[in-house]
Design an enzyme around this catalytic site. Structure first.
Site, PDB file in Angstrom:
ATOM      1  N   SER A   1     -23.690  -7.049   5.638  1.00  0.00           N
ATOM      2  CA  SER A   1     -24.029  -7.446   7.010  1.00  0.00           C
ATOM      3  C   SER A   1     -24.944  -6.394   7.652  1.00  0.00           C
ATOM      4  CB  SER A   1     -22.727  -7.555   7.799  1.00  0.00           C
ATOM      5  OG  SER A   1     -22.901  -8.343   8.932  1.00  0.00           O
ATOM      6  N   PRO A   2     -25.782  -6.810   8.594  1.00  0.00           N
ATOM      7  CA  PRO A   2     -26.618  -5.818   9.275  1.00  0.00           C
ATOM      8  C   PRO A   2     -25.766  -4.805  10.036  1.00  0.00           C
ATOM      9  CG  PRO A   2     -26.766  -7.992  10.344  1.00  0.00           C
ATOM     10  CD  PRO A   2     -26.016  -8.181   9.072  1.00  0.00           C
TER      11      PRO A   2
ATOM     12  N   CYS B   1     -26.226  -1.083  12.174  1.00  0.00           N
ATOM     13  CA  CYS B   1     -26.953   0.085  12.667  1.00  0.00           C
ATOM     14  C   CYS B   1     -26.341   1.354  12.101  1.00  0.00           C
ATOM     15  CB  CYS B   1     -26.804   0.180  14.178  1.00  0.00           C
ATOM     16  SG  CYS B   1     -28.059  -0.696  15.062  1.00  0.00           S
TER      17      CYS B   1
ATOM     18  N   GLN C   1     -33.756  -7.509   9.573  1.00  0.00           N
ATOM     19  CA  GLN C   1     -33.289  -8.056  10.856  1.00  0.00           C
ATOM     20  C   GLN C   1     -34.091  -7.419  11.979  1.00  0.00           C
ATOM     21  OE1 GLN C   1     -29.602  -6.865  12.984  1.00  0.00           O
ATOM     22  NE2 GLN C   1     -28.944  -8.998  12.797  1.00  0.00           N
TER      23      GLN C   1
ATOM     24  N   TYR D   1     -28.052  -8.739  23.115  1.00  0.00           N
ATOM     25  CA  TYR D   1     -29.345  -8.043  23.150  1.00  0.00           C
ATOM     26  C   TYR D   1     -30.395  -8.954  23.807  1.00  0.00           C
ATOM     27  CZ  TYR D   1     -26.852  -4.735  20.277  1.00  0.00           C
ATOM     28  OH  TYR D   1     -25.920  -3.831  19.843  1.00  0.00           O
TER      29      TYR D   1
ATOM     30  N   ARG E   1     -29.504 -14.806  13.904  1.00  0.00           N
ATOM     31  CA  ARG E   1     -28.096 -14.450  14.182  1.00  0.00           C
ATOM     32  C   ARG E   1     -27.783 -14.860  15.612  1.00  0.00           C
ATOM     33  NH1 ARG E   1     -24.049  -9.353  12.803  1.00  0.00           N
ATOM     34  NH2 ARG E   1     -23.738 -10.554  10.936  1.00  0.00           N
TER      35      ARG E   1
ATOM     36  N   GLY F   1     -19.293  -6.397   6.744  1.00  0.00           N
ATOM     37  CA  GLY F   1     -19.875  -5.202   7.339  1.00  0.00           C
ATOM     38  C   GLY F   1     -19.053  -3.986   6.966  1.00  0.00           C
ATOM     39  N   ARG F   2     -17.975  -3.761   7.729  1.00  0.00           N
ATOM     40  CA  ARG F   2     -17.188  -2.547   7.542  1.00  0.00           C
ATOM     41  C   ARG F   2     -16.676  -2.369   6.117  1.00  0.00           C
ATOM     42  NH1 ARG F   2     -13.543  -3.831  12.495  1.00  0.00           N
ATOM     43  NH2 ARG F   2     -14.125  -5.881  11.712  1.00  0.00           N
TER      44      ARG F   2
END
Ligand code: FAD
Ligand code: FMN
Length: 783
Positions: A411-412, A414, A489, A570, A618, A711-712
C-alpha cells in the site's frame, strides 16, 4: 436478598436459575405476562461453544436441553440449482417452547417463584427489591420508559422477514436463495426437533411489495412462501405462529444499568437472526450477570462489572451480526456470481470463517472455489492451471497491458524521509526490498506534485529533474531485480499540508518553516491549523498543470501504473466531501459538482499517461461522519471515475475530518470495496487492517476485491508475499537468483510446517456434538 425479574424469556429465566443457585436463600420472582406455554417462534439455535458454557453453569438444565436437541454439522447453500455443503460447524437447535419449559421447570425446582399472566406496568411495585432485572424483550417497556437514561439506538433494517415453521426434515443449517419473478427471496432454515424445522424468510422491501405480500394475511403469506419454496418443502406445510412480516430492529443501548435495574437480553441489544445469536446472547447475559453478582461485594458494583465486562463481547457479536445482515440485504450484488463463489461468500460473510479455516474443514469445497477463481482468470486470457489451481492470492491480474504476477500489493505509505521532495537511499532500500519480497505491485508513497503540495517537509515529490532521476533509479532497480510492478501515487496535500512528520505529531501544523496551504474551502483541519486559501480557477489550473507535469515525469521514470490520490482529506478529497467543500460555484454543492475538479485532473492525467498503462484512483469511501461521504456516494464516485477510464478503484476510508468515528476491526474497509466493486462493477483494491494471507485469500475468493493492499504488515515484513507463496505452494513466484537458496528452503520447510499446523489444528479441535452423537449411535458392526 430480593430479586424481581420482569420477563420470563430465556434471559429472565436463566438469570433466575443462576442467581438462585448462587444464593439459595434469595427471594427470586419472575413475572411473565404470557401463560407458561405460550410462545412465539419455533426453534432456537446454539453453537457448540454456547452449549459448553451452559454445561459449565448449570449441568441439569444443560442435560435436559441437549437431550431435546437436534444436531447438525453442515451448512448447505442452495443457489441457482446447486447445493454446496460445508461441514464442521457444530450447531444444534431446540424448540423455543421446549427450552422455556425446561428453564421454567429448573427454576421451579430451585425455588424460584414464577408468576405468569403478570404484565408489569410499573416497576415501583418492586421498591423493596435489591435487584430488578429488566428482561422484557425486544420491545422493552422499561428501556423505553427510561430511554433518556439508557439511550437506546434503534436501527430499523430495510429487509422484511417472517418466522415460520415446517415439518420438513433438514440435516443441515440450510440457506436457500431463490430467484422469483418479483426478485430474490432467502430462506434460513434448520431443524430443531424431529419433524420440526424453523424457517425464516427474508426479502428486500421492493421484492416484498412486488410479490404482493403487504396485502396478504399470515396464512396467505405462508401459502405464497410455500409456492416459492415448494420444490424444497416437498409437500411439507409451512406453519405459522404470529408469523407477521416485519423489519429487524438492531438495538444498542448506551447504558444497561439504572440504579438497581439492569437490562438483559433483547431488551438491551439485539443481534440479527442470520447469525442465530439472539437466544445465545440473552442466556450469556444471564451468565455474565450471575458471575458479576458472585464476584462483586454489592449489587451496584456487580451491575457496573456486568456492564463493563459484557459490553465488548455483545458489541463484537452485534458487529458480526451487522456485517452478516448487510450481506443479506445486498445479496443482489452477488446474484451473477459463480454459485460456488456465492456459497463461499455466504460462509465467510461475517469474517469468523476464512479461507484457511474452510480448507481444513471442507477441502473439496475450497478446491472448487479455487477452480472457479482460476477458470475466471483463464477466461481473461491467462494460461493458468484450472485443475490444480493456485490460491486466489497467486492468480495473475491484467490491468490494461500491465500484468501482475499476484494479487498482493504494498500500500502507498509516506516515509517522511525525503528532503525537498527528493527520494534517497532509504527509499531505494525500502521499495527495493519490498519488491524483492514478492508483492505483485508496489505503490509509491503519496508523491507530491509541487513543493507546496507536500504534507510534511519529509514527503517525496516529482516536480524536478533530480527527483525524476532518483525515482527512475528506484523503478529501474525494481524492474531489473524483481517481478513487481510499480505504481506512482500522485497527490496534493491541500489543507493537510505544512504539517509535521508522522512521528512529530501527525496532521499537526508546523511551528516553523510552513507554507501557505489551499483547499476546496477555507476550513482548517484542527481549530489551530492554518486556514487554507479557497482555490480559485487560476490555482486550479496551476495545480492541474503540476499534476500533468508530474505524470509525464512518472512515465519518463518507467512507472507501470499511475494513481490519483483523492482520499484521506487531501486536496482532491477536500473537493469531494461535503464536509470540506462548501463552495457555491460549479465545484460545490451536488456530488456531480464536487467531483468536477478531481475528474478534470484525472482526465488530464489520462490524456498524457500512455494508453496501455492503467490508472487507479484512491478514494475515501466513507468519511465516518454525519453528513459526509457514504458507501452509496462511493459507488457514484467510482462510476464517475469508471466513465472517465479508471481501471481500478483503490478503496480506503476516512481521514477527512477530525471528529470522524471510524469502526475499526479486522478488514474493516473491505465492505466498502465489496460495495464499490459489486455495485459500480469496477475492479477494486481493498486495504485496511488486513494482516494475513488467509484474509487476502478470503477477500479475493469471495469477490470482495481484485487486489489486496497491505500497509503496516509490509513495514515489518518485506517478504510477506514470498512467505505466503511458500505456505500455499505457489512455486512459480519470482525470486532473484541471489535469494534462491532461501526460497528453496522456505518452500521445502513450508510443506512440513503446514502439515504439522493442520494436524495440530485438527487434533486441537474438539469433536462437535453432532460428531459425538453420531459416534455414540454408530452400530458396532460398522466399526
Ligand atoms: C415473535 C418472535 C419470534 C422469535 N422466534 C425465534 C426463533 O424461532 N428462534 C430464535 O432463536 N429466536 C427467535 N426470536 C428471537 C429470540 O426470541 C430472542 O433473541 C430471545 O428470545 C431473547 O431473549 P429475551 O429473554 O431477552 O427476550 P424474549 O424471549 O423476548 O422474552 C421476553 C419476555 O418478557 C415478557 N414480557 C415483556 N414485557 C413484559 C412485561 N411488561 N411484564 C411481564 N412480562 C413481559 C415477554 O412476554 C417475553 O416472554 C424471536 C423473537 C420474536 C419477537
Ligand atoms: C506510515 C503510513 C503512511 C501512509 N502514507 C500513505 C500515503 O502516502 N498515501 C496513501 O494513500 N495512504 C497512506 N497510508 C495509508 C495506507 O496506505 C493504508 O491505507 C493504511 O495504512 C491501512 O492499511 P494497513 O492496515 O494495511 O496499514 C499510510 C499509512 C501509514 C501507516
Amino acid at each position: 436478598m430480593k430479586v424481581a425479574i420482569i420477563g420470563g424469556g430465556p434471559a429472565g429465566l436463566y438469570a433466575a436459575i443462576l442467581l438462585k443457585k448462587q444464593r439459595p436463600e434469595a427471594d427470586i420472582t419472575v413475572h411473565e405476562r404470557n401463560r407458561a406455554d405460550d410462545t412465539f417462534g419455533f426453534g432456537v439455535v446454539f453453537s457448540d461453544a454456547t452449549l459448553d458454557n451452559f454445561e459449565k453453569y448449570d449441568p441439569p438444565s444443560y442435560r435436559r436441553i441437549t437431550q431435546e436437541f437436534a444436531y447438525w454439522d453442515d451448512i448447505a447453500v442452495h443457489f441457482r440449482g446447486t447445493v454446496h455443503r460445508v461441514g464442521g460447524n457444530g450447531f444444534c437447535g431446540c424448540s423455543r417452547r421446549m427450552l422455556l419449559l425446561i428453564l421454567q421447570e429448573r427454576a421451579r425446582e430451585l425455588g424460584v417463584r414464577l408468576i405468569f399472566e403478570s404484565d408489569i406496568e410499573d416497576e415501583a411495585r418492586f421498591a423493596d427489591a435489591d435487584l430488578v432485572v429488566l428482561a422484557d424483550g425486544i420491545n422493552s417497556r422499561f428501556r423505553d420508559k427510561y430511554a433518556a437514561h439508557f439511550q437506546p439506538e434503534v436501527d430499523v433494517r430495510s429487509n422484511m422477514f417472517a418466522w415460520m415453521g415446517s415439518s420438513r426434515p433438514l440435516d443441515a443449517f440450510t440457506f436457500i436463495f431463490q430467484e422469483t419473478e418479483w426478485g430474490p427471496f432467502i430462506a434460513h432454515a434448520y431443524q430443531y426437533e424431529v419433524g420440526r424445522s424453523t424457517w425464516i424468510f427474508e426479502t428486500d422491501p421492493e421484492t416484498f411489495k412486488r410479490a404482493g405480500l403487504s396485502g396478504l394475511n399470515e396464512r396467505q403469506s405462508a401459502d405464497r412462501m410455500a409456492e416459492i419454496f415448494g420444490w424444497f418443502l416437498q409437500g411439507h406445510p409451512l406453519l405459522t405462529n404470529r408469523s407477521m412480516w416485519r423489519n429487524f430492529p438492531m438495538i444498542r443501548s448506551q447504558r444497561w444499568v439504572k440504579d438497581n435495574m439492569v437490562l438483559l437480553g433483547d431488551a438491551k441489544a439485539t443481534a440479527h437472526f442470520s447469525i442465530g445469536s439472539g437466544t445465545k446472547l440473552a442466556m450469556e447475559d444471564a451468565i455474565a450477570l450471575a458471575d458479576a453478582m458472585h464476584r462483586a461485594p454489592t449489587v451496584a458494583a456487580a451491575l457496573e462489572q456486568y456492564e463493563q465486562g459484557r459490553r465488548e463481547e455483545v458489541e463484537k457479536t452485534q458487529h458480526a451480526a451487522d456485517v452478516s445482515l448487510v450481506w443479506f440485504e445486498h445479496v443482489d450484488r452477488f446474484w451473477d456470481f459463480d454459485p460456488v463463489q456465492f456459497a463461499f461468500g455466504v460462509m465467510t460473510r461475517a469474517k469468523a470463517i476464512t479461507y484457511d479455516n474452510l480448507t481444513l474443514r471442507a477441502p473439496d469445497f475450497v478446491g472448487e472455489v479455487d477452480k472457479a477463481f482460476a477458470r475466471h482468470v483463464r477466461d481473461k486470457g491467462f494460461d493458468v492451471d484450472v485443475e490444480k489451481p493456485l490460491a486466489p492470492m497467486f492468480q495473475p491480474l491484467r490491468l490494461r497491458e500491465m500484468v501482475l504476477a499476484n494479487r498482493a500489493v504494498v500500500s502507498p505509505m509516506c516515509m517522511y524521509s525525503a528532503k525537498e521532495g527528493l527520494p534517497n537511499d532509504f527509499h531505494l532500500v525500502h521499495y527495493g526490498s519490498r519488491a524483492l519480497g514478492g508483492a505483485g505491485l508496489i505503490f509509491t508513497e503519496m508523491t507530491c506534485v509541487g513543493l507546496d503540495a507536500r504534507i510534511t517537509p519529509g514527503c517525496a515529490g516529482l516536480w524536478n529533474d533530480e527527483q525524476e532521476k532518483a525515482w527512475r533509479r528506484i523503478v529501474d532497480f525494481i524492474h531489473a531485480n524483481s517481478a513487481a510492478k510499480m505504481c506512482l501515487q500522485l497527490g496534493h496535500a491541500g489543507r493537510k499540508g505544512a504539517t509535521r512528520l508522522m512521528w512529530d505529531g501527525m496532521d499537526r501544523p508546523l511551528e516553523q518553516g510552513g507554507w501557505d496551504v489551499m483547499s476546496a474551502s477555507p476550513i482548517p483541519y484542527f481549530p489551530d491549523s492554518q486556514v487554507p486559501r479557497e482555490m480559485d480557477r487560476a490555482a486550479m489550473d496551476r495545480v492541474k498543470a503540476e499534476f500533468v507535469a508530474a505524470a509525464k515525469r512518472g512515465e519518463a521514470c518507467g512507472f507501470d501504473m499511475l494513481e490519483l490520490h483523492c482520499a484521506h482529506g487531501y486536496l482532491l478529497a477536500s473537493f469531494i466531501s461535503p464536509l470540506t467543500n462548501q463552495r457555491t460555484d460549479e465545484y460545490g454543492g451536488s456530488l456531480e459538482n464536487r467531483l468536477r475538479y478531481p475528474l478534470e485532473i484525472f482526465e488530464a492525467l489520462r490524456s498524457v499517461w500512455p494508453s496501455h498503462k492503467p490508472m487507479s484512483v484512491r478514494i475515501s469511501a466513507t468519511d465516518w461522519a454525519d453528513g459526509g461521504i457514504t458507501g452509496n456516494d462511493a459507488v457514484a464516485i467510482a462510476r464517475a471515475f469508471g466513465e472517465a477510464g479508471v481501471d481500478l478503484v483503490d478503496v480506503s476510508t476516512g481521514q477527512t475530518v477530525r471528529d470522524a468515528e471510524p469502526i475499526y476491526g479486522r478488514m474493516f474497509q473491505t465492505p466498502f470495496s465489496d460495495q464499490v466493486r459489486n455495485e459500480a462493477r469496477v475492479a477494486t483494491m481493498c486495504v485496511g487492517n488486513i494482516t494475513t494471507a488467509d484474509q487476502v485469500n478470503t477477500i479475493l475468493a469471495a469477490g470482495r476485491a481484485d487486489l489486496v493492499a497491505l500497509g503496516r504488515p509490509h513495514l515489518v515484513d518485506p517478504a510477506f508475499t514470498m512467505k505466503a507463496a511458500a505456505w500455499y505452494g505457489a512455486n512459480d513466484i519470482f525470486s532473484p537468483p541471489q535469494y534462491l537458496p532461501g526460497k528453496d528452503q522456505i518452500f521445502r520447510n513450508s510443506v512440513r510446517d503446514r502439515q504439522e499446523f493442520e494436524d495440530l489444528k485438527i487434533k486441537a479441535k474438539p469433536k462437535t456434538r453432532a460428531e459425538l452423537k453420531a459416534e455414540a449411535t454408530k452400530p458396532l458392526a460398522a466399526e
